[in-house]
Every structure is written in C-alpha cells, then in structure tokens.
Enzyme design. Structure first.
Site, PDB file in Angstrom:
ATOM      1  N   LYS A 264       0.845  -2.658  -8.959  1.00  0.00           N
ATOM      2  CA  LYS A 264       1.935  -1.686  -8.873  1.00  0.00           C
ATOM      3  C   LYS A 264       2.780  -1.709 -10.144  1.00  0.00           C
ATOM      4  O   LYS A 264       2.836  -2.726 -10.826  1.00  0.00           O
ATOM      5  CB  LYS A 264       2.847  -2.050  -7.682  1.00  0.00           C
ATOM      6  CG  LYS A 264       2.255  -1.780  -6.324  1.00  0.00           C
ATOM      7  CD  LYS A 264       3.238  -2.177  -5.223  1.00  0.00           C
ATOM      8  CE  LYS A 264       2.647  -1.946  -3.845  1.00  0.00           C
ATOM      9  NZ  LYS A 264       2.414  -0.540  -3.506  1.00  0.00           N
ATOM     10  N   ARG A 338      -4.244  -1.810   5.478  1.00  0.00           N
ATOM     11  CA  ARG A 338      -5.285  -1.380   6.421  1.00  0.00           C
ATOM     12  C   ARG A 338      -6.416  -2.402   6.485  1.00  0.00           C
ATOM     13  O   ARG A 338      -7.105  -2.513   7.494  1.00  0.00           O
ATOM     14  CB  ARG A 338      -5.792   0.019   6.028  1.00  0.00           C
ATOM     15  CG  ARG A 338      -6.355   0.088   4.638  1.00  0.00           C
ATOM     16  CD  ARG A 338      -6.461   1.521   4.115  1.00  0.00           C
ATOM     17  NE  ARG A 338      -5.177   2.024   3.613  1.00  0.00           N
ATOM     18  CZ  ARG A 338      -4.999   3.236   3.112  1.00  0.00           C
ATOM     19  NH1 ARG A 338      -6.015   4.087   3.060  1.00  0.00           N
ATOM     20  NH2 ARG A 338      -3.822   3.616   2.656  1.00  0.00           N
TER      21      ARG A 338
END
Ligand code: BES
Ligand code: MN
Ligand code: ZN
Length: 501
Positions: A264, A338
C-alpha cells in the site's frame, strides 16, 4: 465506569448531587409542581428551549437543584435515536474533566427500555478515552452515571442490555485502537482466552501446525510474510441445548495490513492497524454475551495474522489451495482479507450453523459506496438479510443490503486456478463478497463489510466498536424467537413484567 438505574421523578432529580444533570425533555412535556418542572415549563414558554432532539439549554447553579450544572436537553419523540442524538450532542459536557458524576433524567411519564439502552450507550460513547499506550493517558473522568426514569423495573432489561453492550463495544474499541505492535495475533488470542473466564464461554487457540493440518492454504499464504505467528481463535458461547445449531461469527483479524508484496502507499497506512476490527467485534459480542447469558449457541472464529512483504511472502500470481480444496490465484496480495476468511468459512461448516455471519474491514470500495453511516450487508438468504438489517436499524448500528448477482463473479475467473482473488476495480465490495460466497455453500450466510464504519479517520481517529450492537441485537432476537414461539411471546412478556412489578 458505574451505571445505575433509579426510579427518579424530576422532583427527586433536583436533590441528586452531581456535576451534571441532564434533563431529557420530550415533545409535549407535562410539567409537575416541582422546581425543575417549572423551570422547563418557563423555558419552553419563552421559547428559550425547544424539546427537539439535539436542542439544549445549559444552566449553572440553579436554585433548589443540587447539581452544579443542569442541561435541559430536547428528547423529541423519545425514540432511541433521539436519545442518542441529544446525548452525543452534549458529548463535550459529558467528557469535560470536571464531570465525574452525571445524572440523566427522563422527564417523561413513560420511557421505553430501548431509550434507556440508548442513553447508557451514548454516555459511554461520549466519555470513552483510549489510554493503553499513553504514558500520561488521562483515564475516563466520568466515574458514575445514573439513569433516572419514572419506573426502573419497567426498563431494567433495556438498562442491563445497555451496560452489557458498553462492555462489549469498549472491548472492541480497545483492541481496534491498540497499535499493531500491541495487538499481535498472539495478544488477540490472549484477549479471547481471557473471555473464557465468563460463564458459558470457552476458547481454543490453534497455531500454525493445526492450521496446516486443517489445510488452510489461503490463510497460511497471507501469514507467511510475517515474523509474527498466526493464530486461529475459536470461541464458544453455550447458552442453549447442545443440539441447538449455533450462529457462527467469523471476524477478519488482520492485525496489520501493509498490502504485502502488492504494498500500500505510505499515507494513512497506519490506519491498517484497524484491519482486525471484525475480529474485535467478535470479541466484543462474546463479552456482551457473557453478561447477558441469552439462550442461544454462538461460535466465534478469528483467523488472525499480519499481512507483510518479505522474502518468504506470497507473490502475485502464486496459486494456493484453500481448505475447501478450491485453488486461488493470488493476483493481488492486498486482497488478503478474503483469503483468511475463506478458510475460516470452510471451517465453520463443521458446526452446521443456523446462520454464518462474517465481519470484515474488507474493501475500500465499500467506503466509497456507503461511507461511514451504514455497513455493507451481503447475504445469500433473504430472511437472514432482513433480520440483520432490522437488527442494525433497531440497535442504531445500521447496515444496507448490497447485491450478489452471479454476473458480478465474472471477473474472478482465472486461467491458472479455480478463481482469482480480485476482479476489476468496479463493484469492488461486491466482487469481494462473491469471492467469499464460493466458500459457504447453502448455509444461510451474511457478510458485513465494515471498512467504512469500524473506525473514524482524521482528528477523531479511532475505532467505533461497530457492529457489536448490531450483532448482539441480532443474537438476542434469535434467542427470543427460539425460546418463545410467536404466539406465546406476547403472553410471556406480559407475565414477566407482572412478576417484576
Ligand atoms: N483492509 C483493506 C480494506 C480497506 C482499505 C479498508 C481501505 C479500509 C480502508 C483490504 O485488505 C484491502 O486492501 N482491500 C483492497 C482490495 C483490492 C486489492 C481488490 C482494497 O480495497 O483496495
Ligand atoms: Mn489489504
Ligand atoms: Zn485488509
């Protein structure tokens, strides 16, 4: 902080010694003969005060009133929402360093349990202070709050629920707020184990060996970039017969999300310490269950690890095998939530849940879609979706249902595995949910994307404790429905209040 519930008419409230007396005045207020009533009536008559939610009139050292400060606060329609709005608008007075004792007095002839619940929660929310990693952290100043109502027995249940929710929400806020070096997967596991001291709660913690034995290849792929060992936390609350199918809650427990090799950008990366707020909400729910002891079974599952870049970290394009046997091409290592969730969802099947609910700070796309007001709700079952939405609205912790059309899963197709872990940018919160759905089969399942609601950024930076209130409301409703068939329910309630009175 101590909360107390008291039968306290306005006439008696005037004699309560405290730093702040909040008089909640409903629309259509009927004054009595006491001093405070006359004061309210006069202020209303002159238009200096209106009884609308969020409106206030502060006063100081009022003759014949023991409280140092008095605030007349508009209560509007007396709904839980109005209570919350008006008390939160008084937040700075409640949090002021000179406010140690507060009395919140309902100046109404009848008060609903939900309104008292909302009052307790709002006072706690306004006075909360994080201190754990501050050397001179000022602890919460407020030490005592009395809720004054016309009839304490009539609202006792709402009051107790409020106090339990405060404990749960504050536990969730505490763990959400702790920096990642003070909230590692092992420390989260310790917090879960501590909950097992409460009645009917058990906790098991699995390490890498057990997770490997279970074949949780997706979860392990995320954890392998970090020096911090992963933990798979399993909590149980046994409130009903062993044969009763449990509700299983699964909380995303990424204690820090750098993005991994798909790293990020630096700005605001610190906020990725909040990436375990789903896990924190599960801890918070169990804390509240420990207090409330409802007749229901609940399982809490938390896959906890860090998502870090490293020589051993999983790489874009790597294919891993999930516990379900389905293979996943990890195209973006930043879509890690996920991956840890899918194995926990597969594991959940062994409990044959009546409902499976996962809670995750899953996608930035959900923040764009719904902002910080409503959590994203996805469900493969309409009854479950309705129950969750209803619970959120009642608990003032709302969510909003999003679609799950199969067309949204198109982008998850992979040339090298059964699925990729990301689709395009469009509809990002929905494609994430479609990924999770591949692991739940026919089990009634709901997914709460809390990326926008679990914490606030900017100067108010900090975790909110959401969606503990929504989840507890949902569970209490399920427990109620299981104990009393719909017809008998009204009768048993009436009987209860007679006994209590
Ligand atoms: N933890 C983030 C989601 C997130 C991002 C929450 C920003 C709150 C604010 C999650 O692991 C993530 O990085 N998701 C990616 C998914 C993408 C790579 C498909 C995202 O939302 O950008
Ligand atoms: Mn991520
Ligand atoms: Zn994440």
């Amino acid at each position: 902080m101590n909360f107390d519930l008291k039968t306290l008419p306005l006439a008696a409230a005037a004699a309560e010694k405290c730093d702040l007396l909040v008089v909640l005045v409903p629309e259509g207020f009927k004054p009595g003969k006491d001093a405070l009533s006359s004061l309210v009536a006069l202020a209303l008559k002159h238009g200096d005060f209106v009884a609308k939610a969020g409106k206030h009139l502060p006063m100081y050292q009022v003759p014949a009133v023991a409280a140092r400060r008095v605030v007349l606060a508009g209560l509007g329609d007396s709904s839980a929402r109005a209570v919350r709005q008006t008390l939160l608008a008084l937040g700075s007075a409640i949090k002021a360093p000179q406010t140690r004792r507060v009395v919140v007095c309902f100046a109404a002839s009848t008060v609903a349990p939900d309104a008292v619940n909302a009052a307790v929660q709002a006072v706690a929310e306004a006075s909360y202070a994080y201190t754990t990693t501050k050397s001179k952290g000022e602890p919460r100043v407020l030490s005592r709050c009395i809720a004054g109502v016309p009839d304490a027995t009539a609202v006792r249940e709402g009051f107790d629920r409020g106090v339990a929710l405060v404990a749960g929400v504050e536990l969730a806020r505490e763990w959400g707020n702790r920096p990642a070096n003070h909230a590692t997967p092992s420390l989260l596991a310790d917090a879960a184990k501590a909950l097992a001291k409460l009645p009917r709660i058990q906790c098991k913690v699995h390490g890498l060996a057990e997770v490997a034995r279970l074949g949780m290849g997706a979860f392990m792929a995320v954890a392998r970039g970090s020096e911090e060992p992963l933990r798979f936390i399993e909590l149980r609350y046994n409130g009903a017969a062993r044969t009763d199918a449990p509700v299983v809650l699964v909380g995303k427990g990424i204690t820090f999300d750098t993005g991994g090799i798909s790293i990020k950008p630096a700005p605001e990366m610190d906020e990725m310490k909040f990436d375990m707020c789903g896990a924190a909400s599960v801890l918070g729910v169990f804390r509240a269950l420990g207090d409330l002891q409802p007749p229901i079974n609940v399982v809490g599952l938390i896959p906890a690890c860090e998502n870090m870049p490293d020589g051993r970290a999983v790489k874009p394009g790597d294919v891993v095998t999930s516990m379900s046997g389905q293979t996943i091409e990890i195209l973006n290592t930043d879509a890690e939530g996920r991956l840890v969730l899918c194995d926990a969802l597969t594991y959940a099947a062994r409990f044959k849940p009546s409902a499976l609910v996962d809670i995750a700070t899953l996608t930035g796309a959900c923040v764009i879609a719904l902002g910080g007001v409503r959590s994203g709700l996805f469900a493969n079952n309409d009854a479950l979706a309705d129950a969750m939405q209803q619970a959120g609205d009642t608990a003032l912790d709302p969510c909003w249902r999003m679609p799950l059309d199969d067309d949204y899963a198109e982008g998850l197709k992979s040339n090298f595995a059964d699925m990729g872990n990301v689709a395009g940018r469009a509809g990002g919160s929905i494609t994430a949910a479609k990924f999770l759905q591949k692991f739940v089969g026919e089990t009634p399942w709901a997914h709460l994307d809390i990326a926008g609601t679990a914490w606030k950024g900017g100067t108010a930076k900090g975790s909110t404790g959401r969606p503990v209130a929504l989840l507890v409301q949902y569970l209490l409703r399920q427990a109620e429905a299981a104990v009393a068939p719909p017809v008998a329910r009204g009768r048993s309630k009436a009987k209860k209040s007679v006994e209590a009175g």
